[in-house]
Design a protein around this motif. Sequence first.
Motif, PDB file in Angstrom:
ATOM      1  N   ASN A 144       0.856  -1.187   0.000  1.00  0.00           N
ATOM      2  CA  ASN A 144       0.000   0.000   0.000  1.00  0.00           C
ATOM      3  C   ASN A 144       0.892   1.237   0.000  1.00  0.00           C
ATOM      4  N   SER A 146       2.506   4.824  -0.491  1.00  0.00           N
ATOM      5  CA  SER A 146       1.869   6.132  -0.345  1.00  0.00           C
ATOM      6  C   SER A 146       1.678   6.854  -1.667  1.00  0.00           C
ATOM      7  N   ASN A 262       5.937   4.346   2.615  1.00  0.00           N
ATOM      8  CA  ASN A 262       5.325   3.125   3.154  1.00  0.00           C
ATOM      9  C   ASN A 262       5.903   1.872   2.493  1.00  0.00           C
ATOM     10  N   ASN A 327      -5.820  11.214  -4.610  1.00  0.00           N
ATOM     11  CA  ASN A 327      -6.331  10.243  -3.633  1.00  0.00           C
ATOM     12  C   ASN A 327      -5.258   9.317  -3.076  1.00  0.00           C
ATOM     13  N   THR A 328      -3.987   9.739  -3.168  1.00  0.00           N
ATOM     14  CA  THR A 328      -2.898   8.982  -2.545  1.00  0.00           C
ATOM     15  C   THR A 328      -2.385   9.760  -1.335  1.00  0.00           C
ATOM     16  N   ARG A 329      -1.778   9.055  -0.389  1.00  0.00           N
ATOM     17  CA  ARG A 329      -1.278   9.718   0.827  1.00  0.00           C
ATOM     18  C   ARG A 329      -0.164  10.712   0.513  1.00  0.00           C
ATOM     19  N   SER A 330       0.680  10.381  -0.450  1.00  0.00           N
ATOM     20  CA  SER A 330       1.786  11.283  -0.784  1.00  0.00           C
ATOM     21  C   SER A 330       1.294  12.627  -1.303  1.00  0.00           C
ATOM     22  N   SER A 332      -0.989  14.430  -0.144  1.00  0.00           N
ATOM     23  CA  SER A 332      -1.327  15.346   0.953  1.00  0.00           C
ATOM     24  C   SER A 332      -0.108  15.788   1.754  1.00  0.00           C
TER      25      SER A 332
END
Length: 421
Positions: A144, A146, A262, A327-330, A332
């Motif tokens: 999963n 980032s 991650n 819509n990916t963590r990176s 943000s």
Amino acid sequence: MKNIYVETYGCALNRADTYVMMTLLKSEGYNFVENPENADIIILNTCAVRLETEERMKQRIKELNTLSKKLVVAGCMSSAEPATVLSIAPNASLIGPQSVERIVDIVKSEERKIVIEGDRALITPRTFDGKIAIIPVADGCAGNCSFCITKLARRKLRSYPLREIVNAARDAIQSGAREIELTGQDTAAYGLDLGGSISLVDVVNKVADIDGDFMIRIGMMTPEQAMRIMDDLIEAIRNPKVYKFIHLPVQSGDDRVLKLMNRKYTVDEYKELISEIRHKIPFVNITTDIIVGHPGEDEEAFNNTLLLMKELRFERIHLAMYSIRPNTRSASMPQVPDSIKKKRIQIANKLYEDLALSIHLDYVGSTSRVITTELGRKGSVIGRLMNYIPVVIRSENVELGKWYDVKITEASFYDLRGILA
């Protein structure tokens, strides 16, 4: 029967999806054409791995939509960003990469259909181009990361039945394939969804047992999953029918950035893995991926990546400048300025080209056994060394699918060039 035009972008797994769709449509009697203007139905298999790729997809969807044909948008963009696709082509049908087994339903429907989630049995392709057959072993991954939008498109790990993989490989070999490319988002994750009783090693060994003169290329795998099976995998790669080639994306040479990404390993663990592989498989080609400018990459982290490149001297590196994926963590996280990313990618590219050229120059003057698998430019033929480094052969009377002794006369950072010995 109606004519279909198919256009494919992206990775080997995307191309395998295209071959699955073509296999199913051929069985229903559809014809395939090479020009979209001659088609009744257009299938665009998209990629969205980077921002520049997404922009190219948007433009291509817009162009194909103007032809007023039935348009089916497949691939990662259709699944990860369906609203974006429909904003460009409101009447297009969408089929996700984990739903390709339903392509016949989509094509036959008189109405627009949107099918994103996979809910049918996995089907292996029975068609290929040239001498290379791409056969998927697994779809989706166990990680999963980032930065990864592909995880949003291929949400579940789905391993293909071993028997289906072997049968597809056997059919391809009997039809003239000389290279079997076992592909997946993470080939080393194969079998985790089947209870862990079977692994990639079983796939490689079973395919290698098939009668015939062919080579196996193992596709990309994550380091954390590779570590789980590496002892047995090394033994499988030693088989004469398996290319001495391993694609292990490191992504960064800095532990702090790896944690932000991650990724489930440290730089030292990665180094130990590479050391073990090179010790046990002489002549092995280690290929990697590196992202430059990921959020959190400061000058020290970037320099650590450069140091890793110098220390491990990868035969090939797929370098990419980080781009925000929705819509990916990176996306943000605080971003590295574009001007800095551009400077860093130039530095990394120059280092890679220098390193790869120095490695390839060592081959000049040697004679190597090469199997020819692809047509090159200006009448050349492309062959592969046993470690999968490409060799451009310009000699006359060279046929595809044959073994030749080739004298290496030139080298670039990208490939070797030679003549028949």
